[in-house]
Design an enzyme around this catalytic site. Structure first.
Site, PDB file in Angstrom:
ATOM      1  CB  CYS A 150      40.020 -70.348  41.894  1.00  0.00           C
ATOM      2  SG  CYS A 150      39.865 -69.106  43.170  1.00  0.00           S
ATOM      3  CD  GLU A 151      36.567 -64.226  39.164  1.00  0.00           C
ATOM      4  OE1 GLU A 151      36.689 -64.126  37.935  1.00  0.00           O
ATOM      5  OE2 GLU A 151      35.614 -63.751  39.807  1.00  0.00           O
ATOM      6  CG  HIS A 152      37.922 -65.264  44.304  1.00  0.00           C
ATOM      7  ND1 HIS A 152      36.841 -66.114  44.326  1.00  0.00           N
ATOM      8  CD2 HIS A 152      37.458 -64.075  43.863  1.00  0.00           C
ATOM      9  CE1 HIS A 152      35.771 -65.451  43.928  1.00  0.00           C
ATOM     10  NE2 HIS A 152      36.118 -64.224  43.634  1.00  0.00           N
ATOM     11  CG  HIS A 153      42.322 -68.246  46.436  1.00  0.00           C
ATOM     12  ND1 HIS A 153      40.962 -68.514  46.439  1.00  0.00           N
ATOM     13  CD2 HIS A 153      42.592 -67.645  47.615  1.00  0.00           C
ATOM     14  CE1 HIS A 153      40.441 -68.098  47.579  1.00  0.00           C
ATOM     15  NE2 HIS A 153      41.407 -67.562  48.307  1.00  0.00           N
ATOM     16  CG  HIS A 187      36.829 -74.945  43.895  1.00  0.00           C
ATOM     17  ND1 HIS A 187      36.694 -73.759  43.222  1.00  0.00           N
ATOM     18  CD2 HIS A 187      35.741 -75.684  43.567  1.00  0.00           C
ATOM     19  CE1 HIS A 187      35.566 -73.765  42.525  1.00  0.00           C
ATOM     20  NE2 HIS A 187      34.966 -74.929  42.720  1.00  0.00           N
ATOM     21  CD  GLN A 246      31.740 -75.659  40.695  1.00  0.00           C
ATOM     22  OE1 GLN A 246      32.655 -75.711  41.513  1.00  0.00           O
ATOM     23  NE2 GLN A 246      30.779 -76.567  40.654  1.00  0.00           N
ATOM     24  CB  CYS A 289      41.562 -71.883  46.552  1.00  0.00           C
ATOM     25  SG  CYS A 289      39.889 -71.877  45.920  1.00  0.00           S
TER      26      CYS A 289
HETATM   27 ZN    ZN Z   1      39.715 -69.765  45.206  1.00  0.00          ZN
END
Ligand code: ZN
Length: 215
Positions: free
Chosen positions: A107-110, A176, A148, A178
């Site tokens: 995941c590119e955010h977390h 996920h 995703q 996250c």
């Molecule tokens: Zn995430």
């Protein structure tokens, strides 16, 4: 615990992931500096989180993290569409469906893993590719910092562009970390995404055949 990997050093790591550094000492030096800075930042992160007991088992952890990240993101250093260039001259009037292609992404955010299975269907026009090539395309886009939704669309677009089929449909089911291990903490939540191109956009029979096949 000591493993063989512990003897692997920064220069060897860079040589295996960036072969172009072999003939370019300036580039090698620059990347070595990057790796050292990341290792220092990871030490700071560990201390910020409260890990400050000088446990020698963790001395190599920053290096292992860098190494793991290069592996998680190996897709940046390849062109996934290239796998599809190898085509066969096969007459095929019905869809080809490859299901349960396992993947691991990030995941590119977390920077937390998300993983699951991808299912891919395409209705060939003239070009049919090898079944393993579809899995390689999934792998090439999964091994990046991702979301995703984008992963699903990139797989569909690669097949649509290179094989120029009558239609493509991609479905991804993923968990996920996250979502399940932090924030909302919904352990069992799964995310389902779909991308369709060509005939799969409107042909409800094709769509339902695909959905039945992947159930
Ligand atoms: Zn995430």
């Amino acid at each position: 615990m000591t493993t063989n990997n512990d003897h692997y050093n920064e220069a060897e790591l860079l040589a295996s992931y960036f072969p172009e550094t072999a003939n370019n000492s300036e580039l090698l030096q620059q990347k070595l500096t990057d790796v050292q800075q990341i290792e220092q930042a990871l030490q700071t992160l560990m201390a910020l989180c409260g890990q400050d007991d000088n446990n020698p088992d963790l001395d190599k952890t920053p290096f292992r993290v860098v190494k793991a990240f290069l592996e998680y993101t190996s897709g940046y250093r390849e062109d996934p569409t290239a796998h599809l260039e190898k085509v066969f001259d096969i007459q095929q009037n019905d869809p080809i469906i490859v299901k349960d292609i396992e993947f691991y992404s990030m995941c590119e955010h977390h920077f937390a893993p998300f993983f699951g299975v991808a299912h891919v269907a395409y209705l060939p026009d003239q070009k049919v590719t090898g079944l393993s090539k579809i899995a390689r395309v999934v792998e090439g886009y999964a091994r990046r910092f991702q979301v995703q939704e984008r992963l699903t669309n990139q797989i569909a677009d690669a097949i649509d562009t290179v094989l120029q089929p009558k239609g493509v449909m991609v479905a991804i089911e993923a968990k996920h970390l996250c979502v399940s291990s932090r924030g909302a903490k919904k352990e069992q939540a799964q995310t389902f995404t779909l991308a369709s191109r060509g005939a799969y956009i409107k042909d409800s029979q094709l769509r339902s055949e695909f959905m039945t096949a992947i159930k």
